[in-house]
Scaffold this active site. Structure first.
Site, PDB file in Angstrom:
ATOM      1  N   LYS A   1      27.898   8.254   9.346  1.00 32.38           N
ATOM      2  CA  LYS A   1      27.307   7.773  10.681  1.00 32.38           C
ATOM      3  C   LYS A   1      26.502   6.448  10.502  1.00 32.38           C
ATOM      4  O   LYS A   1      25.986   6.301   9.307  1.00 32.38           O
ATOM      5  CB  LYS A   1      26.129   8.628  11.113  1.00 32.38           C
ATOM      6  CG  LYS A   1      25.698   8.230  12.330  1.00 32.38           C
ATOM      7  CD  LYS A   1      24.535   9.227  13.024  1.00 32.38           C
ATOM      8  CE  LYS A   1      24.003   8.928  14.270  1.00 32.38           C
ATOM      9  NZ  LYS A   1      23.097   9.989  14.686  1.00 32.38           N
TER      10      LYS A   1
ATOM     11  N   SER B   1      23.877  11.591  19.201  1.00 30.94           N
ATOM     12  CA  SER B   1      24.308  10.273  19.053  1.00 30.94           C
ATOM     13  C   SER B   1      25.346  10.166  17.784  1.00 30.94           C
ATOM     14  O   SER B   1      26.055   9.329  17.984  1.00 30.94           O
ATOM     15  CB  SER B   1      23.145   9.629  18.776  1.00 30.94           C
ATOM     16  OG  SER B   1      22.472  10.323  17.579  1.00 30.94           O
TER      17      SER B   1
ATOM     18  N   SER C   1      21.517  15.599  17.831  1.00 30.31           N
ATOM     19  CA  SER C   1      22.627  14.672  17.848  1.00 30.31           C
ATOM     20  C   SER C   1      23.720  15.054  16.526  1.00 30.31           C
ATOM     21  O   SER C   1      24.774  14.368  16.735  1.00 30.31           O
ATOM     22  CB  SER C   1      22.099  13.400  17.073  1.00 30.31           C
ATOM     23  OG  SER C   1      21.560  12.628  18.447  1.00 30.31           O
TER      24      SER C   1
END
Ligand code: GLN
Length: 488
Positions: free
Chosen positions: A77, A152, A176
Site C-alpha cells: 500500500k 482504504s 481498511s
C-alpha cells in the site's frame, strides 16, 4: 501459477519447478495487462523486481538457505515506505516524496526473500472506505467493475483478488483491510495493536493504525504475519514480545468446543440478505462443534462517534507536518511564509482530508476538548472494558464485516453515509484487538461477503486458527473473480 497459494508458489520455487524470474515475470505481466481495467497499482517496479528475482535465483543456486517468502511477489500500500521509492499516500501533496528509509515491515519482508512489485492505490492518507478518494485514480472491484473494492486499502485487496500478486500489505485504522478483503472475496487480518511495527507507515490515527496482510488463504496470511509480527525498537507502541509461529498447530478442528460470542442487538439493523448469510454461518459454526453465546456489546453504538473524534484528532496533528516546508509539494504561487502554509495545504489536500483536519482541529480546540475529545476517550475505555467482559463468556466474537456487499461507484455521496460503512470494523481498532475477514459466500448478485472473527488482545493465533478451520469447512475461498481466471 495464479491458481497456486503463496505457500504453494514458494514451494514450487524451492523445488525448482519455477525460477524466481519466471514467477516475477508472470505476475508483472498480469499486473501490467490487467491493471488498465482495475487501477490497483500506483506504481510498478519491473526493472528492480526482475533484478531482485535474478539475485534470488542466484542465491538459491549457490545453495544458501532461502527465506520464508522466497520468490514471492508482494504489493505494498502506498502509505508504507520502501526506501528510494515514492510514497504518495494517494495524495497530490506527496506526489514527489521519495522515502528516505524502509519501513520495518518492508525490511522484514525483504529479509525473507520476497520481491516488491509495486505500490497500490488508497483513499488519500487512508481516509475512506471505497478507494475512490485517491488523488490519482479510482480502483475497481474485480468481481464487478462498476463497484468499489472497498477501502482504504482497495489497491492491495484488488492486487491479490485479481491474482496480480499472491500477497499484499494494507493498513487498517478502522477497517481498511478487513472491509476491502470482504468486498473482494479474500482474507484480510488486522493484528492486535502493537503486534506489527508502524515504523515507516505514514500515520493517520496513530493509536489505531496497524499494518495488516492480505492473501487468498488463511495459511498465506499466517505466513506473512510470521514475518511482519515482530517487536520493533523504532515503534514505542510495539509489543515487547517475541514473534509467534502462527502456522504451527493449524488444523481443521480449530472450532471444536469454541465459544463464539454474537452481539445480537448490535446486529439488528442489518439488511435481509447479509443477515441471512450471517445467520446461516452461525448454524455452520455449530455444525463444526462451536457453541454460540449471546453477548452484550451495546456500547458499540457509540463506537463510530468516538472513532470519528479520536481518529480525526490524531489525523489533524499527524498531518500538521505537511505544510509545504519540509515534505512534499510546495504551492508554486506562494510568496510569503504564511502563503506557503495555507496555499500548499489548500492545493495539496483533497476534500475528505480537509474535512477531517477541520473536524480534528475543532474537537481538540480549547473549550471543546473536554466535551468531545476527552469524552470520546472515556467511551473508548468503556469499549475496551466491555470487550474484556465479553471475552470472559466466549473465546471469539463473530460479526459481519460490513453492513453491505460492494456498492456501486459514486452511489454514496454523503460522507456520513460512507462512515457508517465501517460500523462493524471500527470498534475493533478502538479496542486494539485482532480481527480477520474470511470469505463467507456471495449475495444473489454474486458479490463476495466476508465474516469477521474477533479475538482478545494478543490472541492473534487463536483468530487465525479459527479462521483456518472455517475456511477449510467452506468452499468460498476457492472462488476467483471471472476476470482473474484468464491465463495471461
Ligand atoms: N474507513 C475508515 C475511515 O475512513 C477506516 C480507514 C482505515 O482503516 N484506514 O477512517
Amino acid at each position: 501459477m495464479h491458481r497456486l497459494s503463496a505457500i504453494e508458489l514458494r514451494n514450487s520455487f524451492l523445488k525448482g519447478k519455477f525460477s524466481a524470474q519466471e514467477i516475477c515475470r508472470f505476475y508483472l505481466n498480469r499486473a501490467m495487462k490487467m491493471d488498465e481495467q482495475l487501477g490497483a497499482f500506483l506504481s510498478l517496479f519491473p526493472e528492480q523486481a526482475m533484478e531482485r528475482a535474478k539475485a534470488l535465483d542466484e542465491k538459491k543456486a549457490s545453495g544458501q538457505v532461502m527465506g520464508k517468502l522466497a520468490g514471492l511477489p508482494i504489493a505494498i500500500k502506498d502509505n508504507i515506505h520502501i526506501e528510494g521509492e515514492i510514497t504518495t499516500c494517494g495524495s497530490k501533496f506527496l506526489s514527489n516524496y521519495r522515502a528516505p528509509f524502509s519501513s520495518t515491515v518492508c525490511r522484514l519482508i525483504e529479509k525473507e526473500d520476497a520481491i516488491f512489485i509495486g505500490k497500490t492505490n488508497l483513499d488519500e492518507f487512508a481516509m475512506g472506505s471505497s478507494t475512490q478518494d485517491s488523488a490519482f485514480q479510482s480502483t475497481s472491484n474485480p468481481w464487478d467493475l462498476t463497484c468499489v473494492p472497498g477501502g482504504s486499502s482497495g489497491g492491495s485487496a484488488v492486487a491479490v483478488a485479481a491474482r496480480m500478486a499472491p500477497l499484499a500489505l494494507g493498513s487498517d485504522t478502522g477497517g481498511s483491510v478487513r472491509q476491502p478483503a470482504s468486498f473482494c472475496g479474500i482474507v484480510g487480518f488486522k493484528p492486535t495493536y502493537g503486534r506489527v511495527s508502524r515504523y515507516g507507515l505514514v500515520a493517520y490515527g496513530s493509536s489505531l493504525d496497524q499494518i495488516s496482510p492480505f492473501a487468498t488463504t488463511v495459511s498465506d496470511t499466517a505466513l506473512l504475519m510470521e514475518v511482519i509480527g515482530q517487536h520493533c525498537e523504532h515503534d514505542s507502541t510495539s509489543l515487547p514480545i517475541p514473534g509467534e509461529d502462527y502456522l504451527e498447530g493449524m488444523n481443521k478442528n480449530g472450532l471444536m468446543g469454541m465459544r463464539i460470542g454474537v452481539p445480537r442487538e448490535f446486529l439488528e439493523q442489518l439488511a435481509e440478505e447479509p443477515k441471512k448469510i450471517f445467520n446461516d454461518s452461525l448454524k455452520k459454526f455449530q455444525e463444526l462443534g462451536a457453541q454460540i453465546v449471546d453477548i452484550d456489546l451495546n456500547i458499540l453504538k457509540y463506537a463510530l462517534a468516538a472513532y470519528y473524534i479520536i481518529a480525526t484528532a490524531e489525523a489533524s496533528t499527524n498531518l500538521a507536518r505537511f505544510d509545504g516546508i519540509r515534505y512534499g509539494v510546495r504551492a508554486p504561487g506562494a510568496k510569503t511564509l504564511e502563503e506557503i502554509y495555507t496555499m500548499s495545504k489548500e492545493e495539496g489536500f483533497g476534500p475528505e482530508v480537509k474535512r477531517r483536519i477541520l473536524l480534528g482541529t475543532f474537537v481538540l480546540s480549547s473549550g471543546y476538548q473536554d466535551a468531545y475529545y476527552r469524552k470520546a476517550q472515556k467511551v473508548r475505555t468503556l469499549i475496551i472494558e466491555k470487550y474484556r467482559e465479553a471475552f470472559k463468556l466466549c473465546d471469539l466474537i463473530a460479526t459481519p464485516v460490513s453492513p453491505f456487499a460492494a456498492f456501486e461507484k459514486g452511489s454514496i455521496k454523503d460522507p456520513l453515509q460512507m462512515y457508517l460503512e465501517d460500523i462493524y470494523t471500527i470498534p475493533i481498532n478502538l479496542a486494539g484487538v485482532p480481527a480477520i475477514s474470511v470469505p463467507n459466500g456471495f449475495t444473489s448478485d454474486k458479490k463476495p461477503v466476508g465474516i469477521q472473527l474477533i479475538g482478545p488482545q494478543k490472541a492473534d493465533k487463536r483468530v487465525l486458527h479459527a479462521a483456518y478451520a472455517w475456511e477449510q469447512a467452506t468452499p468460498f475461498h476457492n472462488a476467483m473473480p471471472p476476470l482473474a481466471q484468464q491465463e495471461i
